[in-house]
Write an enzyme that holds these catalytic residues in place. Structure first.
Site, PDB file in Angstrom:
ATOM      1  N   GLY A   4       0.776  -1.239   0.000  1.00 51.42           N
ATOM      2  CA  GLY A   4       0.000   0.000   0.000  1.00 51.42           C
ATOM      3  C   GLY A   4       0.805   1.286   0.000  1.00 51.42           C
ATOM      4  O   GLY A   4       2.024   1.275  -0.157  1.00 51.42           O
ATOM      5  N   SER A   5       0.068   2.391   0.205  1.00 49.77           N
ATOM      6  CA  SER A   5       0.586   3.749   0.010  1.00 49.77           C
ATOM      7  C   SER A   5       1.779   4.107   0.896  1.00 49.77           C
ATOM      8  O   SER A   5       1.908   3.619   2.019  1.00 49.77           O
ATOM      9  CB  SER A   5      -0.531   4.752   0.271  1.00 49.77           C
ATOM     10  OG  SER A   5      -0.013   6.042   0.458  1.00 49.77           O
ATOM     11  N   THR A   6       2.613   5.014   0.358  1.00 47.46           N
ATOM     12  CA  THR A   6       3.786   5.479   1.097  1.00 47.46           C
ATOM     13  C   THR A   6       3.405   6.296   2.326  1.00 47.46           C
ATOM     14  O   THR A   6       4.236   6.521   3.187  1.00 47.46           O
ATOM     15  CB  THR A   6       4.686   6.360   0.209  1.00 47.46           C
ATOM     16  OG1 THR A   6       3.901   7.404  -0.339  1.00 47.46           O
ATOM     17  CG2 THR A   6       5.316   5.561  -0.905  1.00 47.46           C
TER      18      THR A   6
END
Lengths: 128, 395
Positions: free
Chosen positions: A59-61
């Site tokens: 998933g997202s940073t």
């Protein structure tokens, strides 16, 4: 078990183990430490104060900041053990100063076991 | 341990250059070790993501505050969009509370020496690396554009790692910084005629979805504008994980040509066009400028809106970078757009502004904007050309 140091520190605690990858952004409540991703093996469980054992992150940073939020709220896991730490989780551990070790055979650890994470030397031991 | 540091880098890691630099060096060296880098390399340009208070939250802001105590940029560093136009936020319906917090984020970056331009297209407003230059950029669309169209070299950084590169002037040498990892893997033969950024956005969706993280080599495109490539970069990075593509006759990077070939047809483009169109959409929001609109695009929109009126119950955002908005003011574009009742919004975009619950249906020319409108804001979407979007706004 000898692994690789992601972020240093030495702690003893209770293991919480999952075979599912974790997305901290959107998958974990940054205020309570509860896993909220629908259908996740740990859904509804809190990772707070645990030695959290999981394969890798996804998933997202922005996930790095969720680990930081957990630390600030006093709800962070005590340490992380991964099969392979992904950059989002690695950066999260560094900025939040959460001990972490990877390249560990996580199938050897069971939920509820007392585990020592010696991230000064990259060693993980099951105590009981 | 495979990663070797110079004496200066060791000093940074030991805290001789301050607390923030030490933390930044810990991030860079750890990533370097995870990915098997042998050394660190200097970078000359940084783009930081994670700017909107909406995404960052109080915890993210706390972290930045800690870094700003003694952290200062070492190289040219620009910022991704914020959650609002830093000057005209009030008339766009942003709350006082949000504005205050967003300004705190921007002030902290400014304290560190970051150029607080707040745009996803830094290459249009003065952060323009050249071919072969090593940089550390976050923002997936800008990463894809700089690697592919400019031929600079960067991995897909996150917010904290990009900041770390800014404070140290270094990144670890792995991934797309190494020539051997920049070779095309699959060839895509495009058999459809593309004329607008909108078409290129759809193509990005098709190729992104198919290729995932493998590097595409695209043929069959005879001409592409900067705006077309900006749109393609955003889309291919959103729907795949692509950080680099090759386009025959258009992009400058050297590569061998893959033998494995896939066709992209008109039908493929139509299929994703239908996927981005929800059923029974009540359009109350029209947004153009994802990625941020260029001055050329704004000029055309101003012509289309000149003397027209945006219909009641519809809100129009044309999003762009602040320096581009300034040029638009000088050229009279701003007046034409705002007199028609549309907004020329700087510094922000429809993906990162706090818009959830404010609108029901978005019409846009951007495939990337559709993705975030659906996932983050629960809007229904319709994808149309810029001309059709403006028509919808004034009808």
């Amino acid at each position: 078990m000898q692994g690789r140091i992601i972020f240093k520190g030495k702690v003893i605690g209770e293991a919480l183990v999952t075979g599912d990858d974790i997305s901290f952004y959107g998958g974990c409540d940054p205020e309570t430490g509860e896993i909220v991703e629908r259908g996740h093996h740990l859904e509804g469980k809190s990772i707070s104060g645990k030695i959290l054992v999981f394969p890798t992150g996804k998933g997202s940073t922005v996930g790095s900041y969720v680990l930081y939020a957990l630390k600030k709220a006093g709800k962070a896991p005590l340490a992380l053990i991964n099969k392979t730490t992904d950059p989002v989780v690695a950066v999260g551990c560094i900025i939040s100063e959460i001990p972490a070790v990877d390249q560990i055979d996580i199938s050897k650890i069971k939920t509820g076991q007392k585990v020592e994470v010696d991230a000064e030397n990259g060693v993980v031991s099951v105590i009981e | 341990m495979g990663l070797e540091l110079t004496s200066e880098e060791k000093m940074m890691l030991d805290g001789k250059h301050g607390k923030a630099t030490r933390k930044a060096m810990e991030i860079i060296t750890t990533l370097g070790e995870i990915y098997g880098a042998k050394r660190l390399i200097p970078v000359s340009s940084v783009q930081i993501a994670g700017v909107s208070y909406h995404n960052l939250g109080e915890a993210g802001l706390e972290y930045l505050k800690e870094m700003a105590e003694d952290g200062r940029t070492k190289v040219l560093t620009t910022l991704n969009p914020a959650g609002m136009d830093l000057e005209e936020w009030k008339k766009h319906g942003i709350s006082e509370d949000f504005a205050k917090n967003q300004q705190r984020v921007v002030d902290i970056f400014e304290k560190m020496g970051v150029v607080t331009t707040c745009t996803c297209t830094p290459y249009l407003i003065g952060n323009l690396p050249h071919y072969g230059e090593h940089i550390a950029w976050a923002e997936s669309s800008a990463v894809c554009f700089s690697n592919s169209v400019i031929g600079a070299l960067t991995n897909r950084e996150g917010g904290p790692s990009a900041l770390a590169s800014s404070l140290t002037g270094r990144t670890a040498e792995y991934g797309l910084h190494l020539q051997e990892n920049r070779i095309a893997e699959v060839k895509y033969e495009v058999q459809s005629k593309l004329t607008k950024p909108y078409d290129f956005g759809l193509l990005g969706y098709v190729i992104g979805e198919r290729t995932g993280r493998t590097i595409p080599y695209i043929t069959g495109i005879s001409k592409a504008t900067t705006e077309d490539l900006k749109s393609f970069s955003a889309s291919v990075a959103t729907y795949g994980g692509v950080a680099l593509f090759h386009m025959e006759g258009i992009t400058p990077n050297r590569t061998t040509i893959p033998t494995k070939t896939e066709l992209v047809t008109e039908d493929d483009l139509n299929r994703v066009r239908i996927q981005l169109d929800d059923k029974e959409v009540d359009i109350d929001f029209i947004s153009i400028g994802c990625p941020h609109a260029s001055i050329k695009e704004i000029g055309r929109i101003a012509e289309m809106l000149d003397g027209k009126k945006v219909a009641d119950g519809k809100t129009v955002w044309i999003t762009t970078a602040k320096p581009t908005k300034d040029i638009a003011m000088k050229m009279g574009y701003y007046d034409k757009i705002e007199k028609a009742g549309a907004f020329l919004v700087a510094d922000a975009c429809c993906a990162v502004a706090p818009l959830k619950g404010k609108f029901k249906g978005l019409m846009t020319d951007s495939a990337k904007a559709c993705f975030y409108a659906r996932g983050k804001n629960n809007f229904k979407t319709e994808i149309r050309t810029v001309e059709e979007c403006i028509q919808e706004a004034i009808s």
